[in-house]
Design a protein around this motif. Structure first.
Motif, PDB file in Angstrom:
ATOM      1  N   LEU A  73       7.522  16.405   2.645  1.00  0.00           N
ATOM      2  CA  LEU A  73       6.702  15.020   1.207  1.00  0.00           C
ATOM      3  C   LEU A  73       6.044  14.706   2.256  1.00  0.00           C
ATOM      4  CD1 LEU A  73      10.074  15.016  -1.242  1.00  0.00           C
ATOM      5  CD2 LEU A  73       7.297  16.358  -0.324  1.00  0.00           C
ATOM      6  N   ASP A  74       5.690  14.305   3.787  1.00  0.00           N
ATOM      7  CA  ASP A  74       4.912  13.028   4.020  1.00  0.00           C
ATOM      8  C   ASP A  74       3.938  14.201   4.646  1.00  0.00           C
ATOM      9  OD1 ASP A  74       4.731  10.949   5.355  1.00  0.00           O
ATOM     10  OD2 ASP A  74       6.497  11.282   7.230  1.00  0.00           O
ATOM     11  N   TRP A  75       2.538  13.406   5.275  1.00  0.00           N
ATOM     12  CA  TRP A  75       1.784  13.526   5.096  1.00  0.00           C
ATOM     13  C   TRP A  75       1.330  14.588   6.620  1.00  0.00           C
ATOM     14  CZ3 TRP A  75      -0.810  12.053   1.733  1.00  0.00           C
ATOM     15  CH2 TRP A  75      -1.204  10.665   1.009  1.00  0.00           C
ATOM     16  N   ASP A  76       0.671  15.836   6.381  1.00  0.00           N
ATOM     17  CA  ASP A  76       0.368  15.931   7.469  1.00  0.00           C
ATOM     18  C   ASP A  76      -0.132  16.482   8.333  1.00  0.00           C
ATOM     19  OD1 ASP A  76       1.099  20.479   6.746  1.00  0.00           O
ATOM     20  OD2 ASP A  76      -0.438  19.182   8.445  1.00  0.00           O
ATOM     21  N   GLU A  77       0.163  16.520   9.708  1.00  0.00           N
ATOM     22  CA  GLU A  77      -0.692  15.603  10.670  1.00  0.00           C
ATOM     23  C   GLU A  77      -1.894  16.569  10.952  1.00  0.00           C
ATOM     24  OE1 GLU A  77       1.261  14.101  14.029  1.00  0.00           O
ATOM     25  OE2 GLU A  77       2.326  12.866  13.554  1.00  0.00           O
ATOM     26  N   LYS A  78      -1.323  18.036  11.083  1.00  0.00           N
ATOM     27  CA  LYS A  78      -2.649  19.140  11.510  1.00  0.00           C
ATOM     28  C   LYS A  78      -3.842  19.500  11.035  1.00  0.00           C
ATOM     29  CE  LYS A  78       0.417  21.467  14.578  1.00  0.00           C
ATOM     30  NZ  LYS A  78       1.778  22.751  13.941  1.00  0.00           N
ATOM     31  N   ILE A  79      -3.069  19.320   8.982  1.00  0.00           N
ATOM     32  CA  ILE A  79      -3.853  18.982   7.691  1.00  0.00           C
ATOM     33  C   ILE A  79      -5.545  17.600   8.149  1.00  0.00           C
ATOM     34  CG2 ILE A  79      -4.387  18.861   5.872  1.00  0.00           C
ATOM     35  CD1 ILE A  79      -2.653  21.560   5.648  1.00  0.00           C
ATOM     36  N   HIS A 118       0.768  -1.323   0.366  1.00  0.00           N
ATOM     37  CA  HIS A 118      -0.125   0.283   0.161  1.00  0.00           C
ATOM     38  C   HIS A 118       0.708   1.108  -0.221  1.00  0.00           C
ATOM     39  CE1 HIS A 118      -3.442   2.986   1.975  1.00  0.00           C
ATOM     40  NE2 HIS A 118      -3.780   2.773   0.764  1.00  0.00           N
ATOM     41  N   VAL A 119       1.135   1.635  -1.097  1.00  0.00           N
ATOM     42  CA  VAL A 119       2.219   2.954  -1.099  1.00  0.00           C
ATOM     43  C   VAL A 119       1.732   3.836  -2.181  1.00  0.00           C
ATOM     44  CG1 VAL A 119       4.616   1.225  -0.921  1.00  0.00           C
ATOM     45  CG2 VAL A 119       3.331   1.543  -2.946  1.00  0.00           C
ATOM     46  N   THR A 120       2.261   5.167  -1.962  1.00  0.00           N
ATOM     47  CA  THR A 120       2.080   6.243  -3.252  1.00  0.00           C
ATOM     48  C   THR A 120       3.029   6.640  -3.416  1.00  0.00           C
ATOM     49  OG1 THR A 120       0.858   7.732  -4.418  1.00  0.00           O
ATOM     50  CG2 THR A 120       1.088   8.319  -1.862  1.00  0.00           C
ATOM     51  N   ASP A 121       3.158   7.588  -4.789  1.00  0.00           N
ATOM     52  CA  ASP A 121       4.646   8.421  -4.862  1.00  0.00           C
ATOM     53  C   ASP A 121       4.905   9.580  -4.870  1.00  0.00           C
ATOM     54  OD1 ASP A 121       3.506   9.093  -7.618  1.00  0.00           O
ATOM     55  OD2 ASP A 121       5.121  10.048  -7.422  1.00  0.00           O
ATOM     56  N   VAL A 122       5.268  10.309  -4.410  1.00  0.00           N
ATOM     57  CA  VAL A 122       5.622  11.627  -3.410  1.00  0.00           C
ATOM     58  C   VAL A 122       4.456  12.526  -5.284  1.00  0.00           C
ATOM     59  CG1 VAL A 122       7.483  12.018  -4.508  1.00  0.00           C
ATOM     60  CG2 VAL A 122       7.220  13.432  -2.634  1.00  0.00           C
ATOM     61  N   THR A 123       4.633  12.233  -5.771  1.00  0.00           N
ATOM     62  CA  THR A 123       4.180  13.102  -6.992  1.00  0.00           C
ATOM     63  C   THR A 123       2.515  13.371  -7.224  1.00  0.00           C
ATOM     64  OG1 THR A 123       3.622  11.817  -8.991  1.00  0.00           O
ATOM     65  CG2 THR A 123       5.736  12.928  -8.650  1.00  0.00           C
ATOM     66  N   ASN A 124       1.920  11.800  -6.511  1.00  0.00           N
ATOM     67  CA  ASN A 124       0.717  11.406  -6.551  1.00  0.00           C
ATOM     68  C   ASN A 124      -0.406  12.168  -4.849  1.00  0.00           C
ATOM     69  OD1 ASN A 124      -1.132  10.549  -8.353  1.00  0.00           O
ATOM     70  ND2 ASN A 124       0.541   8.709  -8.774  1.00  0.00           N
ATOM     71  N   ALA A 125       1.250  11.560  -4.358  1.00  0.00           N
ATOM     72  CA  ALA A 125       0.884  12.471  -3.055  1.00  0.00           C
ATOM     73  C   ALA A 125       0.644  13.995  -3.058  1.00  0.00           C
ATOM     74  CB  ALA A 125       1.579  11.943  -1.596  1.00  0.00           C
ATOM     75  N   SER A 126       1.465  14.946  -3.216  1.00  0.00           N
ATOM     76  CA  SER A 126       1.379  16.246  -3.364  1.00  0.00           C
ATOM     77  C   SER A 126       0.280  16.466  -4.295  1.00  0.00           C
ATOM     78  CB  SER A 126       2.281  16.125  -4.462  1.00  0.00           C
ATOM     79  OG  SER A 126       2.633  16.489  -5.754  1.00  0.00           O
ATOM     80  N   ARG A 127      -1.394  15.781  -4.584  1.00  0.00           N
ATOM     81  CA  ARG A 127      -2.224  16.484  -5.438  1.00  0.00           C
ATOM     82  C   ARG A 127      -3.447  15.957  -4.352  1.00  0.00           C
ATOM     83  NH1 ARG A 127      -0.455  19.092  -9.637  1.00  0.00           N
ATOM     84  NH2 ARG A 127      -2.600  18.862 -10.097  1.00  0.00           N
ATOM     85  N   THR A 128      -2.981  15.626  -3.087  1.00  0.00           N
ATOM     86  CA  THR A 128      -4.411  15.316  -1.710  1.00  0.00           C
ATOM     87  C   THR A 128      -4.194  16.657  -1.045  1.00  0.00           C
ATOM     88  OG1 THR A 128      -2.662  14.830  -0.571  1.00  0.00           O
ATOM     89  CG2 THR A 128      -3.409  13.083  -1.678  1.00  0.00           C
ATOM     90  N   LEU A 129      -4.169  17.453  -1.230  1.00  0.00           N
ATOM     91  CA  LEU A 129      -4.019  18.939   0.373  1.00  0.00           C
ATOM     92  C   LEU A 129      -3.547  18.182   1.104  1.00  0.00           C
ATOM     93  CD1 LEU A 129      -7.385  20.433  -0.991  1.00  0.00           C
ATOM     94  CD2 LEU A 129      -6.098  21.396  -0.786  1.00  0.00           C
ATOM     95  N   LEU A 130      -3.090  17.053   1.551  1.00  0.00           N
ATOM     96  CA  LEU A 130      -2.874  16.153   2.989  1.00  0.00           C
ATOM     97  C   LEU A 130      -1.483  16.335   3.195  1.00  0.00           C
ATOM     98  CD1 LEU A 130      -5.230  13.352   2.747  1.00  0.00           C
ATOM     99  CD2 LEU A 130      -6.435  15.993   3.912  1.00  0.00           C
ATOM    100  N   MET A 131      -0.206  16.695   1.852  1.00  0.00           N
ATOM    101  CA  MET A 131       0.736  16.226   1.884  1.00  0.00           C
ATOM    102  C   MET A 131       2.034  17.701   2.195  1.00  0.00           C
ATOM    103  SD  MET A 131       3.604  14.542  -0.794  1.00  0.00           S
ATOM    104  CE  MET A 131       4.679  16.068  -1.134  1.00  0.00           C
TER     105      MET A 131
END
Ligand SMILES: Nc1ncnc2c1ncn2[C@@H]1O[C@H](COP(=O)(O)OP(=O)(O)O)[C@@H](O)[C@H]1O
Ligand SMILES: O=P(O)(O)OC[C@H](O)CO
Length: 515
Positions: A212-218, A194-207
């Motif tokens: 380059l990690d999930w933003d806990e506050k958000i 269960h992985v994603t890459d950094v380009t896809n993660a950068s389109r979630t509004l959550l990274m």
């Protein structure tokens, strides 16, 4: 099923080869490439577009996975090769399209919500009021808009009965299409990664774009449990191996959002290099180097790519929601043409747009406006206007939308585009490419391999397994196939652009808060 540009493996020597899967908005395809970056075989299959309500767009993720398996088998058998000849598989995908599925059964809990879907408009406005627009831009590089994955996850958690409890218990997985394809390819319920890459993660509004990690506050402010989220990995590394099927045992070695993959496939590896991809929508990305550049002119700051442990490369992006899909709409909903290619013949039958301007704000307006409340208009109508003028206005809409992005890009980056590298299905339209060059007052160039999205995923996977030594080797593969240069008088260009901008203003504020 369509089968284009297919040649046999024997005309490209005996390999080895790299396979790339492009899970796109309208179709899934698999392309096999040789070491020179030439296409050996292609297989492609469209999936259903589901429109349950105005503004809603969904895909059946099970149908998509079945299609992916079919096109992989199709491309490999057309190439006349086996798993031993394939050194790696790369994945590229429509970005932002959001899926939640059950970890134990592998069943999606709902159709995937597609990037074009506007159902989270009101939720985004509420989050804007409660959390603040600036916070999202600062931490994620993105404006708060229904386009991105985060609000779509929240919508599913709020609207699918019992889902939040299951998600909090760790039974549910979130993924964009890269994660869904990789999880299934590597074994699904039997140990899929269960992985994603950094380009896809950068389109979630959550990274967080800086860590380059999930933003806990958000995550807390959008109210999304971290247990759902995949691990964020680089764009080029071995995530796992194909568990079964025709490519069993082959390393799965890259993932990039399709627009970042096209940037990579167009070999835009130096700061200031840019490409624009003309498909369902249009996405212009410029490499801005190892530091994220803030946009003050309505562009997105996003990750361009990250190769293994190397530093990430960032990009500025101008996203246009509706370009090729407007041509599809003319064909499927209006019945004014029988094929996408026919729009060129129809538009060429008149000299100009007859005074008509078509602003296709079907999903609101993306860059540089980010207005969820806009809807489409055709402005300047008189009885003189024919369907041929509308066809011309449809093509011009793509050109002027690109011009607005290029203007914003120049302001944000300080880089004047000397030429624009293009790719994607719409670039087979010569009239459109000429109109684009006229609107930009700059040359437009198309490479020999127009399938740059798959090529970029193949390049990244090939780098990960040592099939290609470095990006210099990839650059050497880029060849120009066609070029268009500006022919329009400056005063005509200025007048037309001004009319276009006036028409854009007419789209705004159509949707009001209570709708
Ligand atoms: N000759 C053409 N003129 C204008 N638009 C075209 C032409 N051929 C294809 N298109 C449009 O290009 C899109 C398909 O391009 P493609 O790059 O395959 O898109 P995607 O990857 O988004 O599925 C469709 O929206 C189609 O309407
Ligand atoms: O599948 P495409 O080519 O329409 O691309 C969609 C984009 O990734 C949406 O952000």
């Amino acid at each position: 099923m369509t089968d284009t540009h297919t040649t046999s493996a024997s005309s490209h020597g005996q390999g080895p080869f790299i396979a790339a899967i492009d899970q796109g908005t309208t179709s899934s395809r698999c392309i096999v490439f040789d070491r020179d970056g030439r296409i050996v075989s292609v297989d492609q299959k469209e999936h259903e577009q589901i429109f349950p309500k105005p503004g809603w767009v969904e895909h059946d993720a099970t149908e998509i996975w079945e299609n992916v398996k079919e096109v992989v088998a199709g491309a490999i058998s057309k190439a006349g090769i086996t798993a031993i000849d394939v050194k790696a598989i790369g994945i590229t995908n429509q970005r932002e399209t959001t899926l939640l599925w059950d970890r134990k059964t592998g069943e999606p809990v709902h159709n995937a919500i597609v990037w074009q879907d506007t159902r989270t408009d009101a939720l985004c406005r509420e989050l804007g009021r409660n959390v603040g627009q600036d916070r999202f831009r600062r931490e994620t590089g993105l404006p708060l808009a229904s386009y991105f994955a985060g609000p779509k996850i929240r919508w599913l958690l709020d609207n699918v009965e019992g889902l939040r409890e299951r998600a909090e218990a760790g039974d549910i997985l979130f993924g964009t299409m890269d994660s869904w394809v990789i999880w299934n390819l590597t074994g699904g319920v039997n140990g899929g990664v269960h992985v994603t890459d950094v380009t896809n993660a950068s389109r979630t509004l959550l990274m967080n774009l800086h860590t380059l990690d999930w933003d806990e506050k958000i995550l807390t402010s959008i109210d999304i449990p971290a247990a759902l989220l995949p691990r964020i990995r680089s764009s080029a590394e071995v995530y796992g191996h194909t568990a079964e099927g025709i490519l069993a045992g082959v390393p799965v070695a890259s993932a990039l959002g399709d627009q970042q993959a096209a940037l990579f496939g167009q070999t835009c590896y130096a700061e200031g290099e840019a490409k624009s991809t003309y498909g369902t929508g249009t996405f212009l990305l410029m490499n801005t180097g190892e530091k994220p550049v803030n946009s003050y002119n309505g562009l997105l700051t996003t990750v361009g790519y990250r190769i293994g442990d190397e530093k990430p490369v960032y990009a500025l992006e101008g996203s246009i929601a509706v370009t090729g899909s407007l041509v599809q709409w003319m064909r499927d909903q209006m019945g004014l043409i029988n094929s996408a290619a026919e729009i060129e013949t129809l538009a060429s039958s008149v000299e100009d747009n007859g005074g008509a301007y078509f602003v296709p704000a079907f999903s609101g307006l993306f860059a540089p406006y980010w207005r969820d409340d806009a809807r489409g208009v055709i402005a300047g109508l008189t009885r003189y206007v024919t369907k041929a003028h509308i066809a011309r206005a449809v093509l011009e809409a793509t050109a002027w939308q690109t011009r607005e992005i290029v203007d914003a890009m120049t302001k944000d980056s300080g880089v004047e585009l000397t030429a624009l590298k293009v790719d994607g299905g719409m670039t087979s339209n010569n009239l459109l490419m000429q109109t684009l060059s006229d609107a930009l007052d700059a040359p437009v160039v198309r490479p020999m391999v127009a399938e740059t999205t798959c090529l970029g995923a193949a390049y990244a996977a090939g780098l990960a397994v040592g099939f290609w030594p470095d990006t210099d080797a990839l650059r050497a593969n880029w060849r120009r196939a066609a070029e268009w240069t500006p022919r329009m008088d400056a005063d005509v260009r200025d007048r037309e652009y001004k009319s276009w901008l006036k028409a854009v203003q007419r789209t705004m504020g159509w949707i009001e808060d209570e709708e």
